[in-house]
Design an enzyme around this catalytic site. Structure first.
Site, mmCIF file in Angstrom:
data_model
loop_
_atom_site.group_PDB
_atom_site.id
_atom_site.type_symbol
_atom_site.label_atom_id
_atom_site.label_comp_id
_atom_site.label_asym_id
_atom_site.label_seq_id
_atom_site.Cartn_x
_atom_site.Cartn_y
_atom_site.Cartn_z
ATOM 1 C CB SER A 1 -0.907 -0.001 1.229
ATOM 2 O OG SER A 1 -0.122 0.262 2.380
ATOM 3 C CE LYS A 2 -1.577 6.760 -2.987
ATOM 4 N NZ LYS A 2 -2.992 6.286 -3.088
ATOM 5 N NE ARG A 3 0.558 0.237 6.054
ATOM 6 C CZ ARG A 3 1.237 -0.824 6.441
ATOM 7 N NH1 ARG A 3 2.446 -0.684 6.913
ATOM 8 N NH2 ARG A 3 0.717 -2.030 6.338
#
Ligand code: GLU
Length: 469
Positions: free
Chosen positions: A241-243
């Site tokens: 994911s983005k993180r």
């Protein structure tokens, strides 16, 4: 002589965003398998969802694939243009009694959905057995008339045999009430018409494989082989994911990863050849088999990616690296000398060993692009304020002016000679000379720095510093 195989693979992205590394790896596996078998690799853009598909996303996907060198062996197919053909296939199923018109209203469907959920079964429509004439001119969808008993086997190349109970598969909508085909139908018809023999894709599509198998059978199409590959996870094992940082292929390119490094690294995500971390494209083609893809999700590992990228930077052509590095410098908005490209070409061979990415290469080359007179950092100014050091640097400038061969080996020897003549160790020369030549920026060893800068620039920087100090 072996015959050309008839294997046809495809990558079928939905153009709703950028090309992510998961998609890129799927494309790569399809590409490698096609090359490995002497077959064909095709691209199909699944743009039937008109609201979510955008021309920008189509462009981003092709840019990413082109950058990775994963080009289609035939003109790419755009799914939306084939809607008539999809409707024709639905008509065939209606004619054969393998599909039916369903006039359920949204409210009725909601009630059935609730009922099916509480009874733990798939959604069924009452229209499965009703005369469509009763629907009159009310809006309808066309549903697949799936088998109510038995099981459907997906003999997956990666997952092994996976069995689905047919009663648990609901009657798929094939055509929406606006007459537009749905995803599962379009995929089956297109894969058939494109001659696809191997469907290799993310394992989020495994359930679709069962539904699609039933559609293939209903249309009397040969069912292709399926290979569902596990997703890519972040370094911590959680879904990417983005993180976790970059996900889009374009971001990796911007971060200074080379396409060949990316190909090598992506191939290692979920597949491998023994412990080989680094291999050529030809080896990947020779070794790759979709049957060897592992079942467990692969984890993104930045250290490995950096290691592989460093390997390819060391192999890469210096002019190409200079061009890529110049782009980074330009993006940083620094004031650059007119001969920046030349300076980079002279510098990069001397220090590319130490760079994991192109921006790192840019950092390492800052010293070479500085324009005279350089601003000296405080430490160098202080070192030069010492009269003895100042005098020694002036004598060094004279000494260097007489050097015959301005290359690394001879320069190293000259520096040693000079130190010996002065009766000091190199430690008495290094800090001042380094500071003068680099203006405080990172630089390689002294002889390399001199070699990279060239005679005129080196001596010029020395003279600037001595007059100033
Ligand atoms: N268009 C689908 C997706 O992007 C892939 C469909 C397929 O590979 O069958 O997830």
């Amino acid at each position: 002589m072996s015959e050309r195989s008839s294997v046809v693979t495809r990558f079928a992205p939905s153009p709703t965003g950028s090309l992510h590394i998961g998609g890129a790896r799927t494309a790569l596996f399809n590409f490698l398998y096609a090359r490995h078998t002497g077959g064909k690799f095709l691209i199909r853009v699944e743009d039937t969802d008109r609201e979510r598909s955008t021309p920008d996303a189509v462009k981003a996907i092709f840019d990413g694939l082109d950058w990775l060198g994963l080009t289609s062996d035939a003109e790419p197919v755009f799914q939306f243009t084939r809607a008539d053909r999809h409707r024709e296939a639905v008509q065939q199923m209606l004619d054969k009694g393998r599909a039916y018109r369903c006039f359920m209203t949204v409210e009725e469907l909601e009630i059935e959905r609730e009922k099916a959920r509480s009874e733990g079964r798939a959604i069924r429509s009452a229209w499965r057995g009703r005369d469509p004439a009763e629907g009159g001119d009310k809006p309808y969808v066309v549903r697949f008339k799936g088998p109510l008993e038995g099981e459907t086997l997906v003999d997956d190349l990666v997952k092994g045999p996976v069995r689905f109970q047919n009663k648990e598969l609901d009657d798929l909508v094939l055509l929406r009430s606006d007459g537009n085909p749905t995803y599962n139908l379009a995929v089956v018809v297109d894969d058939h018409d494109m001659g696809v023999t191997h469907v290799i894709r993310g394992d989020d599509h495994l359930n679709n494989a069962a539904r699609q198998t039933l559609l293939y059978q209903a249309l009397d199409f040969e069912v292709p082989a399926f290979g569902h590959i596990p997703l890519i996870h972040g370094p911590d094992g959680a879904k990417l994911s983005k993180r976790h940082g970059a996900q889009a292929v374009a971001e990796f390119a911007d971060m200074g990863y080379l396409a060949e490094a990316m190909r090598n690294y992506l191939a290692r995500l979920g597949w491998g050849h023994g412990d080989d971390e680094i291999f050529t494209d030809a080896q990947a083609v020779e070794w790759f088999d979709v049957a060897d893809v592992v079942k467990a999700p692969a984890r993104l590992d930045w250290a490995k990616l950096n290691h592989i990228n460093n390997h390819y930077i060391r192999l890469a052509d210096d002019a190409r690296l200079a061009e890529l590095t110049l782009k980074v410098h330009r993006g940083r908005d620094a004031r650059l000398p007119a001969d920046a490209a030349e300076r980079l070409r002279a510098t990069i061979p001397l220090l590319k060993e130490g760079a994991k990415t192109i921006p790192e290469l840019a950092d390492l080359t800052i010293f070479a692009l500085k324009m005279r007179p350089l601003a000296l950092d405080a430490k160098t100014q202080q070192v030069l304020s010492d009269a003895e050091t100042h005098g020694r640097m002036a004598r060094l400038a004279d000494h260097l002016a007489g050097v015959q061969s301005w290359t690394h080996g001879p320069l190293e020897a000259e520096l040693k000679d000079f130190a010996a003549k002065e009766g000091v160790g190199l430690g008495k020369i290094g800090p001042a000379l380094r500071g003068i030549l680099s203006g405080g920026a990172p630089a390689p060893d002294l002889a390399s720095t001199l070699a990279a800068l060239g005679r005129d620039e080196s001596i010029g920087r020395l003279q600037d510093a001595l007059f100033k100090a």
